[in-house]
Each structure stands twice: as structure tokens, then as C-alpha cells.
Write a protein that holds these residues in place. Structure first.
Motif, short mmCIF file in Angstrom:
data_model
loop_
_atom_site.label_atom_id
_atom_site.label_comp_id
_atom_site.label_asym_id
_atom_site.label_seq_id
_atom_site.Cartn_x
_atom_site.Cartn_y
_atom_site.Cartn_z
N ALA A 4 -4.36 8.61 17.51
CA ALA A 4 -4.86 7.23 17.46
C ALA A 4 -3.96 6.28 16.66
N TYR A 5 -3.51 6.74 15.48
CA TYR A 5 -2.73 5.84 14.61
C TYR A 5 -1.40 6.47 14.20
N ASP A 11 2.92 2.13 17.36
CA ASP A 11 2.50 1.39 18.56
C ASP A 11 1.15 0.70 18.39
N TRP A 12 0.29 1.26 17.57
CA TRP A 12 -1.07 0.74 17.42
C TRP A 12 -1.13 -0.48 16.49
N LEU A 21 -10.47 -0.14 7.46
CA LEU A 21 -11.82 -0.21 8.03
C LEU A 21 -12.82 -0.68 6.98
N ALA A 22 -12.72 -0.09 5.78
CA ALA A 22 -13.70 -0.41 4.74
C ALA A 22 -13.64 -1.88 4.34
N LEU A 23 -12.45 -2.45 4.30
CA LEU A 23 -12.32 -3.82 3.79
C LEU A 23 -12.20 -4.87 4.88
N ALA A 24 -11.49 -4.53 5.96
CA ALA A 24 -11.28 -5.54 7.02
C ALA A 24 -12.23 -5.32 8.19
N GLY A 25 -12.90 -4.16 8.21
CA GLY A 25 -13.81 -3.88 9.32
C GLY A 25 -13.08 -3.43 10.57
N ASP A 26 -11.77 -3.14 10.46
CA ASP A 26 -10.97 -2.73 11.61
C ASP A 26 -9.92 -1.73 11.12
N ALA A 27 -10.03 -0.48 11.59
CA ALA A 27 -9.11 0.55 11.11
C ALA A 27 -7.66 0.29 11.54
N ALA A 28 -7.44 -0.58 12.53
CA ALA A 28 -6.07 -0.86 12.97
C ALA A 28 -5.49 -2.11 12.28
N ALA A 29 -6.25 -2.71 11.40
CA ALA A 29 -5.74 -3.90 10.69
C ALA A 29 -4.72 -3.47 9.64
N THR A 30 -3.91 -4.41 9.21
CA THR A 30 -3.05 -4.16 8.03
C THR A 30 -3.97 -3.84 6.85
N PRO A 36 0.83 -1.21 0.00
CA PRO A 36 0.00 0.00 0.00
C PRO A 36 0.86 1.26 0.00
N LYS A 37 0.21 2.38 -0.27
CA LYS A 37 0.92 3.66 -0.18
C LYS A 37 0.93 4.11 1.28
N ALA A 38 1.86 5.01 1.61
CA ALA A 38 1.85 5.65 2.94
C ALA A 38 0.74 6.69 2.88
N CYS A 39 -0.45 6.30 3.25
CA CYS A 39 -1.60 7.17 3.02
C CYS A 39 -1.44 8.47 3.81
N ALA A 40 -1.68 9.58 3.15
CA ALA A 40 -1.52 10.93 3.72
C ALA A 40 -0.09 11.13 4.25
N GLY A 41 0.84 10.35 3.74
CA GLY A 41 2.24 10.46 4.20
C GLY A 41 2.44 9.84 5.57
N GLY A 42 1.48 9.01 5.99
CA GLY A 42 1.52 8.43 7.35
C GLY A 42 0.59 9.24 8.26
N TRP A 43 -0.18 8.53 9.04
CA TRP A 43 -1.22 9.16 9.88
C TRP A 43 -0.61 10.17 10.86
N GLY A 44 -1.08 11.41 10.80
CA GLY A 44 -0.61 12.43 11.75
C GLY A 44 0.87 12.75 11.61
N ARG A 45 1.42 12.60 10.41
CA ARG A 45 2.84 12.86 10.20
C ARG A 45 3.11 14.06 9.29
N LYS A 46 2.25 14.26 8.29
CA LYS A 46 2.55 15.30 7.30
C LYS A 46 1.40 16.28 7.06
N LEU A 47 0.18 15.80 7.22
CA LEU A 47 -0.97 16.57 6.73
C LEU A 47 -2.05 16.79 7.77
N MET A 48 -2.70 17.94 7.64
CA MET A 48 -3.92 18.20 8.39
C MET A 48 -4.98 18.57 7.36
N ASN A 49 -6.19 18.16 7.63
CA ASN A 49 -7.29 18.42 6.71
C ASN A 49 -8.40 19.11 7.50
N VAL A 50 -8.72 20.34 7.13
CA VAL A 50 -9.77 21.07 7.83
C VAL A 50 -11.03 21.08 6.96
#
Ligand code: SF4
Ligand code: FES
Length: 381
Positions: free
Chosen positions: A296-297, A301-302, A325-334, A242-256
Motif C-alpha cells: 500500500a505505501y 507512488d502513493w 492518519l492520526a493527525l491528518a485523517g489520511d494515512a497517505a498524507a504528508t 519526520p523520521k523514516a518510520c520503520a525504516g520506510g514502509w515495507g522496506r526493512k521490517l516485518m512485525n508479526v
């Protein structure tokens, strides 16, 4: 305003801020990544609040502001907001459909210091493009808009979201970008969140078409070196990693969002039980550092296995939480787009199955629609 929160250890500053100024848009693209429940005009932040948010972004260390939506030029104050970016030394990128009021505001945007324009193109053939965007006579307006951007000397990027309805036009998008004098072209295969998730069966191309599109882009990159940069986003469902979505959670981007909710990625609202903070109640710095949705992510650690012990975990950060979340039903899944996920084979099979069937009609993006997410309680795979 600005509730005080005990500070955590500082995290590196975000690079970019996606300012979703409004969800209003003249186009109705079925692949839109906006949420199904779109913010109404009455809920949008006012000019002063956006200007404060931009000031806080600059103080936090943000470098790029993407003025987005919906269609950002639908806001009467788009020029004032862009001028604030320029005064603060923030690089401003207007992400626009080029229709509606975009053209008439372009000169004023240029005059106050707009840095860059990213124009969406839904197709090359006008009839096909207008079917996808859901708006008649959009294509000539886009062409005129692109011509004016280039005539002003503003750098232009064309953004083409690729799916089964236009994947046969990839060569055409490249020719169009060259003809228009764009500096950059994004050939971005659809990412399946928001409206695109609802329309997935209508949008999913087959593997052979995807492979062909990648070959076309690779050849064009060679041929057009020094003239046109082509960014390629491959479709997750057919990817190896997969891609590093949004550059990694809480690492590069904020979306207002238009009403001031701050998200770690544009689709994060689909994840249940995440607590989002608003710019009307907290400073951007506080949100970036402490908001539960951001922590959260963040980091590793998560993570669960196989991500937890994978040597790519700090390259792609486990992929996309929203897709997990959409495919595995768990946002913390691979992210099941990863070939190391136990669900990956099912994702591939699902994509192949949908691509082989006759496409259903598009469900067009609409404010105030009663379309609900097909996500169920249980994992869809
Ligand atoms: Fe990335 Fe996780 Fe897949 Fe490793 S297992 S490649 S960290 S998504
Ligand atoms: Fe939300 Fe990828 S879109 S993490």
C-alpha cells in the motif's frame, strides 16, 4: 496453509523481524505502542508456528529478530524460540521489562545463544518509575536483572521512553546506564500511537523541556565517547522533519503479532481498509512481497504533495503513515510532523497546548479494556 499468490517483482529482503510473541505483560505503561485491543493468550501462535516463521524469516534474508511483546519471557517456550533463532543464525534481541519471569529464564536464554538484551526502564527514581509502569516493586527487579545480564557478558541496551513524567530524569537515565554497565542507551521520546495516543495529553512535554533533554544527550555523547552509545529519538511533534518510520514502509521490517498477523509497522492496524495477511495462511516471503498492507505505501507512488516532489522523499519516505492518519485523517498524507506539511503549525500548537495544561491521569494498558481510540471520522486537526 500457504495460499499461492501470483508473484510481483521481488523487493529487497527485510533486515529485521519484530516477533511480538505475546501481549501479556506485568507492566501497564501508558505509552505502550501495542494496539488498544490486545491479543489474548488463547489466540497466540504456538511454538511450532513461531519456529516455522523464524525459519522462513532466515530464508527470506532477515538478519535480526527482536523477541518482543508485551513481555516475551511470559511465554513458556521463550527458550525454545530463542534457540531456534541461534540455530538459524538469526541475531536475537530480547526486548524485556526485566520483571515477572524474566530473571529466572535469563541463564537458559544465555545458554541457548541469546545475543542481546534490551531492558526497558520507566524512570530513575523507583517511585516514579513504578507509577509510570503501573507495577509496585518493579524497579529492584529491573536492577537485579540488568546486573545479571552484564555479569553473564551479554550486551545490554537500556531503553527509556521519555515524556513529561520522566523528562526531568534524562541525566539520571544516562548515569544509570553507565552504572549498570550498559553498552547503549536509547533516549526515545514517546511516539504517539496505540496507548500513547490515548495518553497524549498526560505524556506531552513542553518544547523547553525537550530542548533541554536534547542538549543533555548531546553533551553526554561527547563525554562518554567509547563508553556508552546514546541513541536519541526526538519527539515528532517538535521535529523539523519526520523520521523514516520503520525504516520506510515495507522496506526493512516485518512485525508479526501474537496471533500471527503481519504488519509493516507496529501500529499499522489502526489504518482502516488495509488488508493484513497471517503467517497461518501465507508464507513470510509471500506476505513481504505481495500482501496488500505491505504494498500500500511501499516506495513513493502513493505520495501526495508536498512529499511527491520533495527531495527528501527517499530519505524519510514521507514520515509515518500511522501518524498521518492520526493527525491528518489520511494515512497517505504528508506526516504532519513535517515542517512542510500544511498541518504542521497546528501540530505544534496542539503539543504546546497539551503540554501547558495539568496532565490528566494515565489510562493504563490493560488486556480486555474497553478503552477506544479517540480517533474520529474527521481529521483531528
Ligand atoms: Fe519528508 Fe514529505 Fe516532509 Fe519531504 S514533505 S520532508 S518527503 S515528509
Ligand atoms: Fe506505522 Fe509509523 S508507526 S508507519
Amino acid at each position: 496453509m500457504n495460499a499461492v499468490t501470483p508473484q510481483r517483482t521481488a523487493v529487497p529482503a527485510p533486515v529485521g523481524l519484530l516477533a511480538e510473541l505475546t501481549h501479556r505483560c506485568p507492566l501497564r505503561c501508558p505509552y505502550c505502542s501495542n494496539p488498544l485491543e490486545l491479543d489474548r493468550r488463547s489466540k497466540e501462535l504456538d511454538t511450532e508456528t513461531w519456529q516455522r516463521v523464524l525459519t522462513e524469516a532466515a530464508e527470506l534474508g532477515v538478519l535480526h529478530v527482536h523477541l518482543s511483546g508485551g513481555e516475551p519471557t511470559a511465554r513458556q517456550d521463550i527458550v525454545a524460540i530463542t534457540q531456534t533463532c541461534a540455530k538459524l543464525g538469526l541475531y536475537s534481541n530480547l526486548i524485556t521489562s526485566g520483571v515477572g519471569g524474566a530473571l529466572e529464564k535469563l541463564q537458559a536464554l544465555y545458554d541457548v545463544g541469546l545475543d542481546h538484551v534490551q531492558l526497558s526502564v520507566q524512570g530513575v527514581d523507583a517511585q516514579n518509575a513504578e507509577k509510570i509502569g503501573g507495577l509496585k516493586n518493579a524497579q529492584p527487579q529491573k536492577m537485579k536483572f540488568a546486573e545479571t545480564v552484564v555479569a553473564l557478558g551479554l550486551p545490554l541496551t537500556l531503553n527509556s521512553v521519555i515524556h513529561r513524567g520522566n523528562i526531568h530524569e534524562v541525566e539520571g537515565f544516562i548515569d544509570l546506564a553507565v552504572k549498570m554497565g550498559a553498552k547503549r542507551l536509547e533516549v526515545a521520546h514517546t511516539q504517539y500511537y496505540g496507548w500513547a495516543y490515548v495518553n497524549r495529553a498526560a505524556l506531552m512535554p513542553n518544547k523547553a523541556e525537550v530542548d533541554r533533554s536534547i542538549r543533555i544527550v548531546e553533551a553526554a555523547r561527547e563525554r562518554l565517547k567509547g563508553q556508552l552509545v546514546i541513541d536519541l529519538v526526538v519527539p515528532d511533534y517538535y521535529a523539523k522533519y519526520p523520521k523514516a518510520c520503520a525504516g520506510g514502509w515495507g522496506r526493512k521490517l516485518m512485525n508479526v503479532t501474537p496471533q500471527g498477523k503481519v504488519l509493516p509497522c507496529h501500529a499499522a492496524e489502526m489504518i482502516p481498509n488495509l488488508e493484513f495477511w497471517y503467517v497461518t495462511e501465507h508464507s513470510l516471503r509471500d506476505i513481504w512481497t505481495n500482501a496488500p498492507a505491505f504494498t500500500a505505501y511501499r516506495g513513493t507512488d502513493w505520495m501526495q504533495e508536498p512529499c511527491r516532489s520533495c527531495d527528501r522523499r527517499e530519505k524519510d519516505w514521507g514520515g509515518c503513515r500511522c501518524q498521518a492518519l492520526a493527525l491528518a485523517g489520511d494515512a497517505a498524507a504528508t506526516d504532519p510532523a513535517c515542517s512542510l506539511s500544511p498541518l504542521h503549525a497546528k501540530v505544534r500548537a496542539l503539543a504546546a497546548e497539551e503540554a501547558a495544561e495539568n496532565p490528566p491521569d494515565y489510562v493504563y494498558r490493560t488486556i480486555g479494556s474497553n478503552v477506544r481510540s479517540p480517533l474520529k471520522e474527521e481529521a483531528p486537526l
